[in-house]
Design a protein around this motif. Structure first.
Motif, PDB file in Angstrom:
ATOM      1  N   ASN A 188       0.838  -1.203   0.000  1.00  0.00           N
ATOM      2  CA  ASN A 188       0.000   0.000   0.000  1.00  0.00           C
ATOM      3  C   ASN A 188       0.873   1.252   0.000  1.00  0.00           C
ATOM      4  O   ASN A 188       0.610   2.218  -0.733  1.00  0.00           O
ATOM      5  N   ALA A 189       1.910   1.245   0.829  1.00  0.00           N
ATOM      6  CA  ALA A 189       2.802   2.401   0.910  1.00  0.00           C
ATOM      7  C   ALA A 189       3.524   2.631  -0.412  1.00  0.00           C
ATOM      8  O   ALA A 189       3.726   3.782  -0.826  1.00  0.00           O
ATOM      9  N   ILE A 190       3.922   1.545  -1.085  1.00  0.00           N
ATOM     10  CA  ILE A 190       4.553   1.667  -2.403  1.00  0.00           C
ATOM     11  C   ILE A 190       3.584   2.325  -3.387  1.00  0.00           C
ATOM     12  O   ILE A 190       3.961   3.223  -4.158  1.00  0.00           O
ATOM     13  N   ASN A 191       2.333   1.863  -3.370  1.00  0.00           N
ATOM     14  CA  ASN A 191       1.325   2.456  -4.251  1.00  0.00           C
ATOM     15  C   ASN A 191       1.171   3.952  -3.975  1.00  0.00           C
ATOM     16  O   ASN A 191       1.012   4.765  -4.909  1.00  0.00           O
ATOM     17  N   VAL A 192       1.179   4.319  -2.699  1.00  0.00           N
ATOM     18  CA  VAL A 192       1.050   5.729  -2.318  1.00  0.00           C
ATOM     19  C   VAL A 192       2.240   6.533  -2.832  1.00  0.00           C
ATOM     20  O   VAL A 192       2.073   7.616  -3.408  1.00  0.00           O
ATOM     21  N   MET A 193       3.445   6.015  -2.626  1.00  0.00           N
ATOM     22  CA  MET A 193       4.635   6.716  -3.105  1.00  0.00           C
ATOM     23  C   MET A 193       4.610   6.869  -4.621  1.00  0.00           C
ATOM     24  O   MET A 193       4.947   7.941  -5.160  1.00  0.00           O
ATOM     25  N   LYS A 194       4.198   5.822  -5.295  1.00  0.00           N
ATOM     26  CA  LYS A 194       4.140   5.855  -6.760  1.00  0.00           C
ATOM     27  C   LYS A 194       3.175   6.939  -7.234  1.00  0.00           C
ATOM     28  O   LYS A 194       3.501   7.735  -8.131  1.00  0.00           O
ATOM     29  N   GLY A 195       1.997   6.989  -6.624  1.00  0.00           N
ATOM     30  CA  GLY A 195       1.013   7.983  -7.028  1.00  0.00           C
ATOM     31  C   GLY A 195       1.443   9.391  -6.684  1.00  0.00           C
ATOM     32  O   GLY A 195       1.317  10.317  -7.503  1.00  0.00           O
ATOM     33  N   ALA A 196       1.944   9.595  -5.462  1.00  0.00           N
ATOM     34  CA  ALA A 196       2.356  10.935  -5.036  1.00  0.00           C
ATOM     35  C   ALA A 196       3.486  11.458  -5.905  1.00  0.00           C
ATOM     36  O   ALA A 196       3.515  12.646  -6.273  1.00  0.00           O
ATOM     37  N   GLU A 197       4.439  10.596  -6.260  1.00  0.00           N
ATOM     38  CA  GLU A 197       5.553  11.011  -7.105  1.00  0.00           C
ATOM     39  C   GLU A 197       5.092  11.344  -8.513  1.00  0.00           C
ATOM     40  O   GLU A 197       5.681  12.196  -9.192  1.00  0.00           O
ATOM     41  N   ALA A 198       4.033  10.689  -8.966  1.00  0.00           N
ATOM     42  CA  ALA A 198       3.534  10.941 -10.325  1.00  0.00           C
ATOM     43  C   ALA A 198       2.877  12.310 -10.453  1.00  0.00           C
ATOM     44  O   ALA A 198       2.924  12.934 -11.520  1.00  0.00           O
ATOM     45  N   ILE A 199       2.255  12.785  -9.362  1.00  0.00           N
ATOM     46  CA  ILE A 199       1.492  14.036  -9.451  1.00  0.00           C
ATOM     47  C   ILE A 199       2.150  15.198  -8.726  1.00  0.00           C
ATOM     48  O   ILE A 199       1.778  16.359  -8.936  1.00  0.00           O
ATOM     49  N   SER A 200       3.158  14.909  -7.884  1.00  0.00           N
ATOM     50  CA  SER A 200       3.800  15.970  -7.111  1.00  0.00           C
ATOM     51  C   SER A 200       5.095  15.410  -6.537  1.00  0.00           C
ATOM     52  O   SER A 200       5.917  14.879  -7.265  1.00  0.00           O
ATOM     53  N   GLU A 201       5.247  15.498  -5.220  1.00  0.00           N
ATOM     54  CA  GLU A 201       6.362  14.873  -4.520  1.00  0.00           C
ATOM     55  C   GLU A 201       5.819  14.141  -3.297  1.00  0.00           C
ATOM     56  O   GLU A 201       4.946  14.670  -2.599  1.00  0.00           O
ATOM     57  N   TYR A 202       6.360  12.957  -3.042  1.00  0.00           N
ATOM     58  CA  TYR A 202       5.910  12.190  -1.888  1.00  0.00           C
ATOM     59  C   TYR A 202       6.436  12.811  -0.601  1.00  0.00           C
ATOM     60  O   TYR A 202       7.606  13.215  -0.517  1.00  0.00           O
ATOM     61  N   THR A 203       5.585  12.911   0.407  1.00  0.00           N
ATOM     62  CA  THR A 203       6.004  13.375   1.728  1.00  0.00           C
ATOM     63  C   THR A 203       5.600  12.322   2.753  1.00  0.00           C
ATOM     64  O   THR A 203       4.508  11.759   2.684  1.00  0.00           O
ATOM     65  N   SER A 204       6.482  12.053   3.694  1.00  0.00           N
ATOM     66  CA  SER A 204       6.184  11.095   4.752  1.00  0.00           C
ATOM     67  C   SER A 204       5.937  11.846   6.053  1.00  0.00           C
ATOM     68  O   SER A 204       6.124  13.065   6.128  1.00  0.00           O
ATOM     69  N   LEU A 205       5.521  11.114   7.068  1.00  0.00           N
ATOM     70  CA  LEU A 205       5.326  11.744   8.374  1.00  0.00           C
ATOM     71  C   LEU A 205       6.671  12.212   8.930  1.00  0.00           C
ATOM     72  O   LEU A 205       7.669  11.488   8.834  1.00  0.00           O
ATOM     73  N   PRO A 206       6.720  13.390   9.522  1.00  0.00           N
ATOM     74  CA  PRO A 206       7.945  13.794  10.226  1.00  0.00           C
ATOM     75  C   PRO A 206       8.289  12.762  11.298  1.00  0.00           C
ATOM     76  O   PRO A 206       7.406  12.117  11.863  1.00  0.00           O
ATOM     77  N   ARG A 207       9.577  12.606  11.578  1.00  0.00           N
ATOM     78  CA  ARG A 207      10.024  11.587  12.513  1.00  0.00           C
ATOM     79  C   ARG A 207       9.321  11.701  13.872  1.00  0.00           C
ATOM     80  O   ARG A 207       8.929  10.700  14.469  1.00  0.00           O
TER      81      ARG A 207
END
Length: 706
Positions: free
Chosen positions: A398-417
């Motif tokens: 699921n996380a891979i799918n999210v990264m793939k989609g976010a990178e396609a339309i903008s930039e992927y951002t994760s939760l701050p540490r």
């Protein structure tokens, strides 16, 4: 079915008007029906993720007055398998009145206990932290899901603007915040500021959608997710190759499995440095696209965005630096290469904990990785049991799918540490962990019991699963094995077992069975040599074929299976157990028993020899000597019962009573008795015992070892 089936490409439309009609007027029943449909499609939400609710008018049992009641998935449930017993029911007015005592965001956690003052149904499941998120919204039916397509937008750098533009303002936006009472108030504020919206996107988290009926909510949810997914599909490749294109190529499928089999036991050993872990392996195409990419090095350390993903997969994965086709057969050299990687990961996790911890944070948890990525080969996940390991893999996909989609339309951002830490070490999450049942005695253990499709072997397998182990069922007879598998699936679920066709005289099939165990669970550390047969003939009637068969199955089979198991156990380096089911005939002399009795004696002494050799590796070898286990046992087939009855001058029907009466305890021995002995040896109380013989024969003095 309704007419909407053709409009959806990226989600599954499962609504059946006829089934729904049977629930007409039962809003709670329709809530459960809708929830199960949504949970059946992993593109909509992941296992255990999301919440669904409905609000109905009910009669207050104390006043008799009509009141509004919210039914919502309780804490820790899964909407795909939700039943009424998994729901919490709360008075809506009481829940909302908690605003009067809310002291602010720094006192979030104390509100959870106050939810109990709003309970309507005394059989309610404990309300989840998401309860106020539903309670402050006025809609009759609400879905809160974690669909990959929506989270891809929610986790994108420009997600808020993309959401507004994509839905023409019809979907609201609330920035990332940990779930709780205040987030519920923010959802209400978003709705008040944007009347008429059809849903709300939660930054980095998920999606809220709703409707006046169960069907309207279901359709609204599907339509919003469909539009998100369609938008992503239209944008894949516009900014360039997915994940920056391929950096390496995968080796072929057969070779991937071969590498996984060679590597998984070693990884399991490293990951089990604190607690024994069960593994899962996948070379899903979505995983390979990601781990083979140029962007892996940048994206992997960022970790996940959605809290549900993060809680299952840890702060970030461990990426191996091994080449896909690297020779990893030299275990010493392999461990030398992997040791620094695991040490670095544990140090990273320790630094993360020490940097982010609060004065009242729970103690640091296991610092080993949950997700391990092997570019060109696949993904390994390790957890306390098979289901948790498998679900961790699903969440990381699921996380891979999210990264793939976010990178396609903008930039992927994760939760701050710090935000990630506050979720992982949330005191409410810790309290939930503390409420969970303590691990069973054999949790984290992987057992292979030869001849386990029936009789003694199946009884042993059942006992070990009941005590927390996962098992590899095996048998020579494919039909018998299939039946045992179906029985275990029905009784214990799909994650408790796997199956392998196995003739213990075949080195090839033994290796295949070990590979099956490794791919399914990560290794093997509890082997029961149980497969056997018996031939009762006088010395004159015994043939060379009889002799060879007995020695091949009983002695050679025990040797070959032990040899293969020990190779896996040494890779893991976390010890192990080998139990050999022998017989009182290894010690007792009797008529018409030359081949069987002597083979059993060889099994017994081979056990002693193995115990002496393997102790340094913390591999314990013990023996169980049964006698006269008649129930559901293959040993009584092929004329054995007739042979023994003839030797004792009785009929076959008289055998059970005959055997019982000749014992000191006057007991009939059952397969379950042997299973209990196996558990006694492996359940933890006898961890410092090896080379022992336990008699389970009702007491036969001639069979005493000393």
């Amino acid at each position: 079915m309704s007419a909407n089936t053709t409009q959806f490409k990226h989600v599954s439309y499962l609504w059946d008007d006829a089934k729904a009609a049977e629930l007409a007027g039962d809003e709670v029943g329709l809530l459960i029906y809708r929830s199960n449909l949504l949970g059946a499609d992993l593109r909509l939400t992941n296992y255990g993720g999301g919440n669904t609710s409905c609000k109905v008018i009910g009669k207050d049992p104390l006043t008799g007055k009509e009141v509004e009641v919210m039914w919502i998935k309780g804490s820790g449930g899964d909407i795909g398998t939700l039943k009424k017993s998994g729901l919490a029911a709360l008075y809506v007015d009481r829940l909302r009145s908690l605003k009067n005592v809310y002291r602010g965001i720094e006192f979030e956690d104390e509100m959870v206990e106050l939810f109990n003052h709003s309970i309507f149904d005394l059989n309610s499941k404990a309300p989840s932290i998401d309860t106020p998120l539903h309670g402050f919204l006025p809609f009759k039916h609400i879905d809160h899901l974690h669909p990959d397509a929506a989270i891809a937008i929610a986790a994108a750098k420009h997600g808020k603007q993309i959401t507004h533009d994509l839905f023409d303002g019809a979907i609201g936006w609330v920035d990332w915040q940990r779930p709780g009472f205040d987030l519920g108030l923010q959802l209400k504020e978003c709705l008040d500021t944007n009347p008429g919206i059809r849903g709300i996107m939660l930054g980095s988290h998920g999606l809220f959608t709703w409707g006046d009926t169960a069907y309207e909510s279901y359709i609204n949810t599907l339509e919003v997710i469909e539009k998100c997914a369609e938008y992503l599909e239209q944008n894949y490749g516009k900014k360039g190759p997915v994940f920056g294109g391929a950096k390496i190529q995968s080796i072929n499928g057969t070779e991937r499995k071969k590498q996984a089999v060679a590597l998984a036991p070693v990884l399991r050993g490293f990951c089990s440095s604190k607690t024994k872990m069960i593994g899962h392996f996948t070379d899903d195409p979505r995983v390979l696209e990601y781990i083979n990419s140029n962007d892996l090095e940048r994206l992997a350390p960022m970790g996940t965005s959605c809290p549900d993903h993060f809680l299952r997969t840890k702060i970030s994965p461990l990426v191996l630096s091994l080449k896909p086709d690297e020779d990893i057969t030299d275990i010493i050299l392999l461990k030398e290469k992997l040791t620094p990687a695991f040490e670095d990961y544990r140090k990273m996790y320790g630094d993360y904990y020490n940097t982010c911890k609060h004065a009242n944070s729970p103690a640091i948890r296991d610092a080993n990785p949950v997700v391990i990525l092997y570019p060109g080969v696949g993904m390994f996940t390790f957890a306390k049991d098979k289901q948790t390991a498998r679900v961790a893999a699903e969440f990381y996909i699921n996380a891979i799918n999210v990264m793939k989609g976010a990178e396609a339309i903008s930039e992927y951002t994760s939760l701050p540490r710090q935000e990630a830490f506050d979720i992982e070490y949330w005191l409410l999450e810790e309290a939930k962990l503390q409420r969970m049942p303590k691990p069973k005695a054999l949790s984290g253990r992987i057992a292979l019991i030869t001849g386990s499709a029936g009789g003694i072997g199946k009884a042993i397998a059942k006992k070990l699963v009941e005590e927390g182990a996962v098992v590899v069922l095996n048998d020579m007879n494919a039909e018998r094995l299939e039946g045992a598998g179906e029985e275990f699936k029905k009784k214990f679920g799909k994650d408790a077992y796997t199956t392998a066709l196995l003739d213990v005289t075949s080195s090839g099939q033994i290796q295949e069975a070990m590979a099956t165990a490794i791919l399914a669970f990560g290794g093997v550390d509890l082997v029961v040599n149980n497969a056997g047969l018996s031939i009762s003939k006088s010395i004159a009637d015994h043939t060379e074929k009889d002799w060879d068969l007995l020695y091949n199955v009983l002695v050679k089979g025990q040797f070959l299976v032990t040899q293969a198991a020990v190779a896996v156990m040494k890779k893991q380096d976390i010890g192990g157990d080998i139990i050999n089911i022998v017989s009182k005939n290894a010690l007792v002399s009797g008529p018409n028993n030359a081949g069987y009795g002597s083979a059993k004696a060889a099994q017994l002494h081979l056990s002693r020899l193995n115990a002496a050799e393997l102790g340094a590796d913390k591999i314990r070898v013990n023996v169980i000597n049964p006698d006269a286990v008649i129930s559901d046992s293959n040993i009584w087939a092929g004329g054995w019962a007739e042979g023994r009855a003839k030797a004792y001058g009785i009929t076959v029907e008289e055998l059970p009573a005959y055997y019982a009466k000749r014992t000191l305890l006057n007991e009939v021995i059952l397969p379950e008795d042997i299973a209990n002995a196996c558990f006694a040896l492996t359940g933890g109380l006898l961890n410092k015992s090896t080379g022992n013989v336990i008699n389970v024969d009702g007491g036969v003095a001639a069979g005493f070892v000393r």
